[in-house]
Design a protein around this motif. Structure first.
Motif, PDB file in Angstrom:
ATOM      1  N   ALA A 166      32.247   0.813   7.062  1.00 13.36           N
ATOM      2  CA  ALA A 166      32.132   2.202   6.616  1.00 13.36           C
ATOM      3  C   ALA A 166      32.422   3.168   7.757  1.00 13.36           C
ATOM      4  N   ALA A 167      32.868   4.378   7.378  1.00 16.35           N
ATOM      5  CA  ALA A 167      33.115   5.452   8.347  1.00 16.35           C
ATOM      6  C   ALA A 167      32.825   6.782   7.675  1.00 16.35           C
ATOM      7  N   LEU A 168      32.397   7.745   8.483  1.00 16.30           N
ATOM      8  CA  LEU A 168      32.076   9.082   7.993  1.00 16.30           C
ATOM      9  C   LEU A 168      33.062  10.092   8.565  1.00 16.30           C
ATOM     10  N   TRP A 169      33.326  11.123   7.770  1.00 16.98           N
ATOM     11  CA  TRP A 169      34.218  12.190   8.213  1.00 16.98           C
ATOM     12  C   TRP A 169      33.381  13.403   8.635  1.00 16.98           C
ATOM     13  N   THR A 208      43.152  17.361  -2.622  1.00 18.89           N
ATOM     14  CA  THR A 208      42.663  17.563  -3.980  1.00 18.89           C
ATOM     15  C   THR A 208      41.180  17.248  -4.110  1.00 18.89           C
ATOM     16  N   PHE A 209      40.594  16.718  -3.058  1.00 21.86           N
ATOM     17  CA  PHE A 209      39.180  16.347  -3.053  1.00 21.86           C
ATOM     18  C   PHE A 209      38.602  16.805  -1.725  1.00 21.86           C
ATOM     19  N   PRO A 210      37.505  17.551  -1.718  1.00 22.28           N
ATOM     20  CA  PRO A 210      37.020  18.134  -0.464  1.00 22.28           C
ATOM     21  C   PRO A 210      36.530  17.073   0.522  1.00 22.28           C
ATOM     22  N   GLU A 211      36.932  17.208   1.778  1.00 21.38           N
ATOM     23  CA  GLU A 211      36.442  16.334   2.849  1.00 21.38           C
ATOM     24  C   GLU A 211      35.222  17.018   3.480  1.00 21.38           C
ATOM     25  N   LEU A 212      34.072  16.767   2.933  1.00 19.23           N
ATOM     26  CA  LEU A 212      32.863  17.413   3.412  1.00 19.23           C
ATOM     27  C   LEU A 212      32.387  16.758   4.700  1.00 19.23           C
ATOM     28  N   ASN A 228      36.840   9.641   0.298  1.00 17.30           N
ATOM     29  CA  ASN A 228      37.868  10.648   0.567  1.00 17.30           C
ATOM     30  C   ASN A 228      39.263  10.066   0.407  1.00 17.30           C
ATOM     31  N   THR A 229      39.463   8.847   0.915  1.00 18.69           N
ATOM     32  CA  THR A 229      40.781   8.213   0.846  1.00 18.69           C
ATOM     33  C   THR A 229      41.156   7.881  -0.596  1.00 18.69           C
TER      34      THR A 229
END
Length: 498
Positions: free
Chosen positions: A273-276, A325-329, A337-338
């Motif tokens: 896993a990874a977080l933005w 098209t999808f928010p990267e919060l 997100n991907t």
């Protein structure tokens, strides 16, 4: 009834064979606007929708009052209607018009106009006789027009005017009836995507099946410019990340136009896993203009931080022309997100070369709890996709961190315990560790060791190590959050991929 004032606007000589009846096509999603009912002039009539300006023009230029609705078959009455708000979904790149008309007058014509609120023309329109459009008096027929390539002389491409005015007036003289009219608008859509899987066509969220979306085929690494295939980055030198950008956006009529933006590439430690954006560090960014088609961009990587293996994230950043098209919060899950943005792609692939001189290799795998406020369940899965399993040729060992080992109940399948915290994968199809626990926001580092048995035959295998954990949306259940793929070359000639 003849009204000469209108013939000069609508009439022009044209041979029937030049009428273009093929609709403009493109990758954008078309909007269809329909008025009237295609019922063959069956009563009752259906209303028309002329703008106030078009109504004013008819009242000022035609001696008989009123505008005919759809399906009304009478003499001496104009048909007039308006399609408004055509640019509400952005600029227009294509438009087709289909109308079913009964020619009730030997000299009747139709026109595509642009009449302003005051009843005067705000732009040059187009007109043609019904006979030249293939509907001779007194027959009924269907007119199909490409508004980017209309028949006749004068202005034959109305797309620029549609974009400038945002509406279309349609008028038919004055003894002829209209059954229905359908206008199909194709908005200009600039769309660049990076493939998540080989079969990706840019539609998100895609249908991935069992194929991991964290092994993008459109991202690869070269230790020197122009290499073939994918290599591991080499510490102490400039490496090169290659990213394929697929521009499938609708071209602006009449010629295709490139899409401008910035390609940004990031790295993180090899793991699940990874977080933005906290998990990711910048490699480089390059401003580019991408033509329609596939373009591979080379991004220099000057700062490989240390020897080791890394996961890569590519982001096509074009907020003006092709936004996410999808928010990267902040703190959002990179896999989510991907999966929901075709501007993003993730590649976690290591090249492993094993030979009699280097029969084993060990890799760090980081598991991360994406829940910052509470503990999460954790499963780890070892996969061996493909017809030939590396586990039948070699050995796969997994070292569990001490803290997790002490609290884990050894649930799972496909493995055996061979030491303190050390597991050997026994099932050629793979294994799964079930019921580990990560604390809130915690990460844990596992060690994966791949050992090849001695032999002379060169073979290729694949092993994947995949993290399953809870998310805010899946409380109490673990879902796939990411993983790492290992492309293993076994044999005496295995080389490269340091």
């Amino acid at each position: 009834m003849t009204h000469r004032i209108h013939r000069s606007r609508l009439g022009s000589a044209l041979k029937l064979g030049t009428v273009l009846s093929l609709a403009w096509s493109g990758a954008a999603f078309a909007q269809t606007y329909t008025q009237g009912v295609a019922d063959g002039f069956v009563l009752p009539t259906e209303p028309v929708s002329p703008s106030t300006g078009l109504q004013a023009w008819v009242a000022a230029n035609y001696s008989l009052p009123g505008i005919r609705p759809y399906d009304q078959i009478v003499s001496d009455r104009y048909f007039a209607t308006t399609f408004p708000n055509l640019t509400q979904n952005g600029n227009i790149c294509g438009a087709t018009l289909r109308m079913t008309v009964r020619n009730g007058g030997s000299n009747d014509s139709m026109g595509l106009w642009f009449v302003g609120p005051g009843g005067t023309f705000v732009a040059t329109g187009w007109g043609e006789s019904l006979t030249n459009l293939g509907i001779p008096f007194p027959n009924t027929g269907t007119v199909l027009l490409n508004l980017a390539a209309l028949p006749g002389t004068g202005v034959t491409n109305l797309i620029p005017t549609l974009n400038a005015q945002g509406f279309l007036d349609i008028i038919v003289q004055d003894d002829s009836a209209v059954d229905s009219a359908t206008l199909v608008i194709t908005p200009c859509r600039k769309d660049v995507f990076i493939k998540d899987i080989p079969a990706d066509i840019g539609v998100e969220p895609g249908a991935y099946g069992s194929t991991p979306i964290w092994m993008s085929p459109d991202i690869r690494v070269c230790q020197t410019p122009g290499c073939v295939g994918n290599q591991n980055p080499e510490f102490g030198q400039t490496n090169y990340v290659y990213v394929k950008l697929n521009n499938v956006g609708t071209p602006s009529a009449p010629l295709a136009q490139p899409t401008t933006g910035t390609l940004r590439v990031y790295y993180t430690g090899s793991g699940g896993a990874a977080l933005w954006p906290s998990s990711w560090a910048t490699i480089n960014s390059i401003a580019v203009s991408i033509p329609v088609g596939v373009t591979e961009i080379m991004v220099p990587w000057n700062t490989v931080p240390a020897p080791g293996h890394y996961c890569l994230l590519a982001r096509w950043d074009s907020p003006t022309f092709d936004p996410m098209t999808f928010p990267e919060l902040i703190g959002s899950n990179t896999l989510v997100n991907t999966a929901n943005n075709n501007n993003l792609a993730w590649r976690n692939v290591n090249v492993v070369n094993l030979s009699p001189l280097r029969p084993a290799a060990t890799f760090d795998f980081r598991a991360l709890n994406v829940l910052a406020q509470r503990a999460s369940l954790l499963d780890l899965q070892v996969r061996a996709p493909g017809q030939a399993s590396f586990i039948s040729r070699g050995e796969v060992l997994l070292q569990v961190p001490t803290a997790l080992w002490q609290t884990w109940s050894r649930k799972g399948e496909g493995f055996e315990v061979v030491g303190e915290g050390l597991l050997r994968i026994t099932n050629p199809g793979g294994a799964r560790l079930v019921g580990l626990t990560l604390g809130a926001g915690q990460e844990a580092h596992f060690s994966l060791t791949l050992k090849a048995q001695a032999g002379t035959a060169a073979e290729k295998f694949e092993v994947q190590l995949v993290q399953f954990s809870e998310t805010e949306e899946s409380k109490g259940q673990v879902v796939e959050l990411g993983g790492v793929g290992f492309d293993i070359n076994v044999g005496p000639d295995a080389q490269g991929g340091k």
